[in-house]
Each structure stands twice: as C-alpha cells, then as structure tokens.
Write a protein that holds these residues in place. Sequence first.
Motif, PDB file in Angstrom:
ATOM      1  N   PRO A 291       0.966  -1.232   0.069  1.00 30.56           N
ATOM      2  CA  PRO A 291       0.019   0.104   0.082  1.00 30.56           C
ATOM      3  C   PRO A 291       0.866   1.254  -0.036  1.00 30.56           C
ATOM      4  CG  PRO A 291      -0.819  -1.548   1.733  1.00 30.56           C
ATOM      5  CD  PRO A 291       0.656  -2.050   1.288  1.00 30.56           C
ATOM      6  N   LYS A 292       0.202   2.532  -0.357  1.00 29.10           N
ATOM      7  CA  LYS A 292       0.921   3.822  -0.299  1.00 29.10           C
ATOM      8  C   LYS A 292       1.452   4.179   1.212  1.00 29.10           C
ATOM      9  CE  LYS A 292       0.364   8.198  -1.314  1.00 29.10           C
ATOM     10  NZ  LYS A 292      -0.589   9.576  -1.673  1.00 29.10           N
ATOM     11  N   GLY A 293       2.507   4.367   1.171  1.00 33.89           N
ATOM     12  CA  GLY A 293       3.295   4.917   2.363  1.00 33.89           C
ATOM     13  C   GLY A 293       4.038   3.567   3.224  1.00 33.89           C
ATOM     14  N   THR A 294       4.127   2.554   2.536  1.00 34.21           N
ATOM     15  CA  THR A 294       4.763   1.392   3.158  1.00 34.21           C
ATOM     16  C   THR A 294       6.421   1.630   2.775  1.00 34.21           C
ATOM     17  OG1 THR A 294       3.214  -0.030   2.609  1.00 34.21           O
ATOM     18  CG2 THR A 294       5.303  -1.158   3.045  1.00 34.21           C
ATOM     19  N   LEU A 295       7.120   1.319   3.872  1.00 33.36           N
ATOM     20  CA  LEU A 295       8.587   1.496   4.174  1.00 33.36           C
ATOM     21  C   LEU A 295       9.138  -0.109   3.885  1.00 33.36           C
ATOM     22  CD1 LEU A 295       9.052   4.144   6.986  1.00 33.36           C
ATOM     23  CD2 LEU A 295       8.908   4.471   4.499  1.00 33.36           C
ATOM     24  N   PHE A 296      10.069  -0.164   2.974  1.00 30.96           N
ATOM     25  CA  PHE A 296      10.860  -1.383   2.779  1.00 30.96           C
ATOM     26  C   PHE A 296      12.157  -1.210   2.475  1.00 30.96           C
ATOM     27  CE2 PHE A 296       9.470  -0.520  -1.308  1.00 30.96           C
ATOM     28  CZ  PHE A 296      10.391  -1.042  -1.997  1.00 30.96           C
ATOM     29  N   LYS A 297      13.014  -2.276   2.605  1.00 30.14           N
ATOM     30  CA  LYS A 297      14.457  -2.326   2.481  1.00 30.14           C
ATOM     31  C   LYS A 297      14.677  -3.832   2.019  1.00 30.14           C
ATOM     32  CE  LYS A 297      17.547  -1.875   5.235  1.00 30.14           C
ATOM     33  NZ  LYS A 297      18.388  -1.681   6.697  1.00 30.14           N
ATOM     34  N   THR A 298      15.754  -3.865   1.162  1.00 25.17           N
ATOM     35  CA  THR A 298      16.053  -5.343   0.175  1.00 25.17           C
ATOM     36  C   THR A 298      17.595  -5.558   0.734  1.00 25.17           C
ATOM     37  OG1 THR A 298      16.894  -4.196  -1.496  1.00 25.17           O
ATOM     38  CG2 THR A 298      14.455  -4.779  -1.649  1.00 25.17           C
ATOM     39  N   ASN A 299      17.774  -6.784   0.878  1.00 22.34           N
ATOM     40  CA  ASN A 299      19.044  -7.269   0.869  1.00 22.34           C
ATOM     41  C   ASN A 299      19.900  -7.493  -0.320  1.00 22.34           C
ATOM     42  OD1 ASN A 299      18.033  -9.615  -0.308  1.00 22.34           O
ATOM     43  ND2 ASN A 299      19.187 -11.140   0.777  1.00 22.34           N
ATOM     44  N   LYS A 300      21.318  -7.876  -0.148  1.00 25.29           N
ATOM     45  CA  LYS A 300      22.243  -7.503  -1.439  1.00 25.29           C
ATOM     46  C   LYS A 300      21.874  -8.394  -2.507  1.00 25.29           C
ATOM     47  CE  LYS A 300      25.374 -10.782   0.692  1.00 25.29           C
ATOM     48  NZ  LYS A 300      26.735 -11.194   1.159  1.00 25.29           N
ATOM     49  N   ASN A 301      21.062  -9.557  -2.426  1.00 22.56           N
ATOM     50  CA  ASN A 301      20.799 -10.375  -3.426  1.00 22.56           C
ATOM     51  C   ASN A 301      19.424 -10.097  -4.191  1.00 22.56           C
ATOM     52  OD1 ASN A 301      23.132 -11.799  -2.652  1.00 22.56           O
ATOM     53  ND2 ASN A 301      21.800 -13.193  -1.341  1.00 22.56           N
ATOM     54  N   PHE A 302      18.635  -9.075  -3.639  1.00 21.94           N
ATOM     55  CA  PHE A 302      17.564  -8.690  -4.371  1.00 21.94           C
ATOM     56  C   PHE A 302      17.603  -8.663  -5.879  1.00 21.94           C
ATOM     57  CE2 PHE A 302      13.743  -6.298  -5.175  1.00 21.94           C
ATOM     58  CZ  PHE A 302      12.748  -6.865  -4.588  1.00 21.94           C
ATOM     59  N   ASP A 303      18.635  -7.843  -6.199  1.00 21.56           N
ATOM     60  CA  ASP A 303      18.750  -7.253  -7.635  1.00 21.56           C
ATOM     61  C   ASP A 303      18.700  -8.153  -8.555  1.00 21.56           C
ATOM     62  OD1 ASP A 303      21.415  -7.520  -6.391  1.00 21.56           O
ATOM     63  OD2 ASP A 303      21.929  -6.477  -8.333  1.00 21.56           O
ATOM     64  N   HIS A 304      19.391  -9.676  -8.156  1.00 21.97           N
ATOM     65  CA  HIS A 304      19.394 -10.654  -9.240  1.00 21.97           C
ATOM     66  C   HIS A 304      17.995 -11.043  -9.402  1.00 21.97           C
ATOM     67  CE1 HIS A 304      23.937 -10.483  -8.618  1.00 21.97           C
ATOM     68  NE2 HIS A 304      23.727 -10.528  -7.470  1.00 21.97           N
ATOM     69  N   PHE A 305      17.068 -10.932  -8.734  1.00 23.19           N
ATOM     70  CA  PHE A 305      15.732 -11.641  -8.951  1.00 23.19           C
ATOM     71  C   PHE A 305      14.600 -10.481  -9.184  1.00 23.19           C
ATOM     72  CE2 PHE A 305      18.316 -14.108  -5.924  1.00 23.19           C
ATOM     73  CZ  PHE A 305      18.190 -15.175  -6.435  1.00 23.19           C
TER      74      PHE A 305
END
Length: 582
Positions: free
Chosen positions: A478-492
């Motif tokens: 939803p709008k306003g949700t905060l999130f972060k990804t780990n270092k392997n996220f860009d490969h998928f």
Amino acid sequence: MNKTISINLGGFFFHIDEDAYQKLSRYFDAVKRSLAPDGREEIMKDIESRIAELFQERIKNDKQVIGLIEIDAVIGIMGQPEDYKIDDEKTSYQSNTSTSSSSNYYYPSKRLFRDKENGMLGGVMAGLGHYLGIDALWLRIIMVILFFGFGTGLFVYIVLWVLVPEAITTTQKLEMRGEPINISNIERKVKEGIDDISSKISNIDHQKIASTAKSGAEKIGSTFEEIFKTIFKIFAIFVGAIIVLVASFSLLGFIITGIVMMFSSTMPDNYILNNIQTPIGLETPLWVQGILVILVFGIPFFFLLLLGLKLLVNNLKSIGNIATYTLIALWVIALGIAISLGINEATQMAYEGKVVQKEEIILTPNDTLNIKFKNNDFYSKNSYHETDFKLTQDENKNEIIYSNNVTIEIMETDEMVPYIQVEKLARGKSAAEANKRAEKIKYGYKIEGNTLILDNYLISAIENKFRGQEVALYLYLPKGTLFKTNKNFDHFDRSDNDFFNLHYSSSDYIYRVDKEKVKCLNCPLSENEYGDIENNEMVNDSTSTIIYDENGVLIKKEIKEVKEEVQNVKIEIDTKKETKTK
C-alpha cells in the motif's frame, strides 16, 4: 594374354586391349562408310566425342582397360550403322526411324546449355526454354519484368550467361533437347546444320543487308560477351573461394558436432541434462540427434562445397547421379524426421499452467518491511540468479530438478494490508498436464515479524522433466509502506523501473511507496537518475542536515544552534583562563 593399346578418343586417353581396339576400329569404319560425304568429318568427330563420354562413365580409374564388354555396351547405345541410314527426304527418315524402333536407344537426362543459334544475345533464355520445356518467349518476358520491376533480371541473365556453357557440338545440342544421342540423331542434326547453311548461301543476295546488320550485332554481342565473361570469371573465382572456405568450415563443424553428440550419448543422464541443450530437446537420444545434424546440415553444405569447387575448377568431375540422388533422398528423410521431432518438442510446451498462492503480511505502523532472498547451501554455494535448470539430488539422495528461475516484482495496491502472491508456472502438452506439473513445484518462503524471507530456488521431481518451471513473486504494497532489500534482491528483481528503481549500490537504502512510484529516502543525490530520491531538504544545506533512523523516520538537526553553543563554550573557557592567570 592380350596386348594393351593407348588411344586418344575425343580428346581423352584410354587404355584398350587389342581385340576391343580392332572391334572399335571396324565399327568406326562401318559408320564412316554409311555416312554421306556432306558433313561426314563433323559427324565422326561428334560420334567419337560421344563414345569417349560413354567410356568415361564406365571406367572407375585411369588405369582401367577397356574390353569387349564395354565396346558392346557402347555399340548397343549408339546403334549399328546399317540401322541408321537416312535419306535426305523427311519421309524416308521417319520410315527408317519406325523400322528401327526396336533398337537400343540411350535417353540421357536433359542438360542446361545456351542455344546461341536460336538466341537473341547469349542464348540463355533459348537454352533454358529447352531445359524446362517452355517457349523461350515467355522466359524473355519474365526476364524483362524482373529487370524493370525488381532490378535483378540483368544480374541473373549475366550470371547464367557466364556459368552456363554454350551447346557447340552436336552431342551437346542433342543433350540440350533431351534427344537420344545415337548415330541417327547425330547425322540428322549435322545434316540440318548443313542444309541451313546451304539455304542461307542460296539466299545470300536477298539477305545481304540483314546479314550485314546481324553480323555487326553479333560482333558487338561477342565483344560484350568476352568482357562479361572475363569480369564474371574473376568474380566467380572470388565467390567460389568464399563458398569453399565457408562451406568447408561449416561442414567440418557439423560433422564434429554430430560425432561429439553421438559419443556423448554414452555419458550419464545427469551430465547430459546439465551440460547439453538441443533445439529438439533431450527426449530424443543424442546419437539420433547427432546423425540428424550431420545429414540435415552437412549435406546442403557438401553440395555448396561442390558448387564452390565447380566455380574454381572448370573440369571438376561429377560425383554421379546415384550419389547425388542418394544424398538428396537422405537429406529429405532426415529433414522430415527432424521437423517431426521439433513439432513433438513444441507440443510438449504448448500450454502454460499456473498455481497461485496469496498471503497477507502484517506490519505495525511506521514499521519497515525487510525483504531477503535466502540460499540453500546444500544445493548451491552461490546465491546469485544464474542456474536455470540442474539435475541434482536432495538430502535423501533422490534425484530432483533444481532451478533459480525465481523472479519478484514490487507492485502497488489499494488494499490496507500488504500481501505476497506466489505464482508457480509450468508448461505441458495440455492445460491439465501443465497445471498438474505446476502444482508439483516446491517453493518455500516465510514471514517472521517485519521480515519476508524468500527462497532463491525451486525444486521439482525428476519425472516432471524440464518444462519451463518457474516461480513469479508479486509483492503488493500500500501507499506509504517502507521497505528495504538485501544484497541479493537485484538478481531476482523484475520490477518496472518506472515504478520501482532499485539502487543496488547498497542494501541499507530505505524505500517508500508513493502514489505513482517508489521513492528512496536515504539514497545519495548522485544516484538520482530516475528522479526517485526524496529531496524535500537539501543535504548540503549550510544550516541543516537530514538523518533517517532505522524505521525511515526523518530527523532534522540545526547546525547553526550547535555552532553558537560551541562558540559560547569557547568564550567561557577563555575567560576562566584569564582569571586564573591573574
């Protein structure tokens, strides 16, 4: 023991035993006596050339000796002299032809020659008309249309003019029309030529002007012909060299590939499945595919190699009709088998099946969702997305299919709670089979507090085969949700860059879902290529700075106030020092 004699017949050398030589000499003498004086020498030259060609077809090497068997076979084709005596009148010729209908005729296949006698320039269309059994006028009309309509007519005509030989001898003229090459037809053809010359000589006074004009045109045509011949001979040698080079390497490559595939069929199945890919799949045995590669691709390049050699070598000997037709038949059969196997492989992937699983993610207000891809060290020590399909074993030593064919896409939703949608996809020859195969895909993920842990792989039983199995993840926020990804996220990650542009330079960046795109809250301005970085305050402001905590909350601290406090403390320290000194 017979004596062997070397003879020169029609420009070719042959070894012939004494008995066969005497019989051949008597045959030539009898033929010569049966011929009329007009054109006798020319007819004999054509007959000798034809007999030399028949001898060449029957000997296997230059050292073979011609015997009585070969002489009898050639005489059977050419006919006895007494069977082919023809008169000047047409009716007499027809009568003699009917009475000798029981003779042994030799009907050769038509050969393509240029017919300059009936041609307008080089005799290309006239010769092609004889070969195809079409009136040359229609071919000339087609050539004119190609010349003015597509611009290729002139080029095609010149190429044919250079490559196709002219029918000069009587034998070549008979071959051009597909007529039997025997004494009767050779004599008839020569007499027709003599009669035509006699007719022209008798009418020379009436055709003097026309003959002069035609002679001039022929001289001009001959000059252009020699020029074009010289140019295109050089061009043909150049093209032939390129064709020979390309065809040789290609043919060698296909042969080596086919042989490697045939020998690779003895290797273990897991090695073949993990290291070899073919256009028609691996359900067909590799040794069969190796043979098909050699036949389907090797045969055309073999003929292309022969074409190149023919352009380079004028007197290149043909491989023979039997070998040619055998290779063509093998190629047609192999091509049919390869097409049927390809169609069968395509039907195995005709339908797509899909199984969908949806689960909500409960987050507290102002909480940041952590997205992590997890690797299973048992299957692979590499956590990156690079293994499409691999045949391996699980912990229980059961053979399984392992794949990193997993993708994720960040998407916006109007719902209040974020959720993940897992789609398992596979293919099959029917919709039911594809859906059943998709259901058997094993993929794991779990939600621990504000952390979403995703497997970077999928597994499936080996009996499900390689049928495009994959897992597509859709994370709806939803709008306003905060999130972060780990270092392997860009490969998928397969998200739309216009909506979510992942900054893979760091895994510490925090993102927020806005109305039209995802904003990065703490990315440096140097990475603001897509305009997705939050920039309400300038980082280089001389009076303020921006700091985000671990939950993405913005904290603003005034640098000006700190400086004033530091100055006040410094003044106070200096005052104390002066008092102490006094």
